[in-house]
Design an enzyme around this catalytic site. Structure first.
Site, PDB file in Angstrom:
ATOM      1  N   LYS A 102      29.387  25.291  15.622  1.00 41.16           N
ATOM      2  CA  LYS A 102      30.439  25.597  16.593  1.00 41.16           C
ATOM      3  C   LYS A 102      31.149  24.306  16.977  1.00 41.16           C
ATOM      4  CE  LYS A 102      30.256  29.027  20.275  1.00 41.16           C
ATOM      5  NZ  LYS A 102      29.514  29.353  21.495  1.00 41.16           N
TER       6      LYS A 102
HETATM    7  C1  E4P Z   1      30.738  32.198  23.145  1.00 42.22           C
HETATM    8  O1  E4P Z   1      30.322  31.796  22.083  1.00 42.22           O
HETATM    9  C2  E4P Z   1      30.378  31.622  24.434  1.00 42.22           C
HETATM   10  O2  E4P Z   1      29.053  31.152  24.366  1.00 42.22           O
HETATM   11  C3  E4P Z   1      30.401  32.599  25.555  1.00 42.22           C
HETATM   12  O3  E4P Z   1      30.882  33.872  25.173  1.00 42.22           O
HETATM   13  C4  E4P Z   1      30.987  32.063  26.807  1.00 42.22           C
HETATM   14  O4  E4P Z   1      30.933  33.043  27.802  1.00 42.22           O
HETATM   15  P1  E4P Z   1      31.059  32.730  29.361  1.00 42.22           P
HETATM   16  O5  E4P Z   1      32.501  32.612  29.685  1.00 42.22           O
HETATM   17  O6  E4P Z   1      30.444  33.928  30.021  1.00 42.22           O
HETATM   18  O7  E4P Z   1      30.302  31.444  29.618  1.00 42.22           O
END
Ligand code: E4P
Length: 218
Positions: free
Chosen positions: A83
């Site tokens: 990522k």
């Molecule tokens: C995606 O890969 C992220 O880890 C995640 O969906 C972020 O979500 P949040 O806005 O609830 O932290």
């Protein structure tokens, strides 16, 4: 639509994976911090639980270090998706890793223009954050719809839209309606998707009537 679990809690992931409905996992530095465990151990453990892509996020912000981190993460297991954030250095790293055959998830996407760049950089996944846009009074689902519609114009585009920052079942349903390839869902929301009060009430009534028959199947 594929379902990823948005968590670094291996007990939760193991439990949900047992349903057979989990296609992958996403983590981020905040979820790793919440787990209180060493990052590399957690990723290796999750990769052994779930066969599909497991997103592990780089911590650096410059291309060279991101690339080194990405290669190290990709070496942990064949199902790691590295990522990277949607920055110029992140996309440069995405291109380099993708050219080497590593799956990359470009995270922190908040506009259709950014999603076009991620696709051009060869991302396997782009992660538009719906909930965080809703939080500031924007329409997160409108962004998901927009990206899905734009990507559908190009037959050769291989980037999957991964609806992220999902806050409830309605987000999942809307993302599916838009044609998002994947939704990454917090464990609690995934559990909510199973539930309906009429299912519970109906099952209770059926079981009560079945008991009255005095029969057993086995
Ligand atoms: C995606 O890969 C992220 O880890 C995640 O969906 C972020 O979500 P949040 O806005 O609830 O932290």
């Amino acid at each position: 639509m594929k379902f990823f679990v948005d968590s670094a809690d291996t007990a939760e992931i193991r439990d949900l994976a047992a349903t057979g409905l989990v296609d992958g996992v996403t983590t981020n530095p905040s979820l790793i911090a919440k787990s209180g465990r060493p990052f590399l151990d957690v990723i290796a453990e999750i990769c052994a639980i779930v066969g599909g892509p497991v997103s592990a996020e780089v911590a650096a912000t410059d291309h060279e270090t991101m690339l080194a981190e990405g290669r190290k993460l990709a070496g942990l297991a064949s199902n790691v998706a590295v990522k990277v954030p949607l920055t110029p250095d992140g996309l440069r790293t995405c291109k380099a890793l993708s050219d080497d055959g590593v799956a990359v998830n470009v995270t922190l996407c908040f506009s259709a223009g950014q999603a076009l760049l991620a696709a051009k950089a060869g991302a396997a996944f782009v992660s538009p954050f719906a909930g965080r846009l809703d939080d500031i009074g924007h329409d997160g689902m409108a962004l998901i719809r927009d990206i899905c519609a734009i990507y559908a114009n190009y037959d050769d585009l291989r980037t999957s839209v991964l609806a992220a920052s999902v806050r409830g079942p309605a987000h999942v349903i809307e993302a599916a309606r838009a044609g998002a390839h994947v939704a990454t869902v917090p464990p609690g929301v995934l559990r909510q998707l199973f539930r309906h009060p009429l299912t519970d009430a109906g099952l209770e009534a059926f079981l009560a009537d079945w008991r009255k028959t005095g029969q057993s199947i086995l």
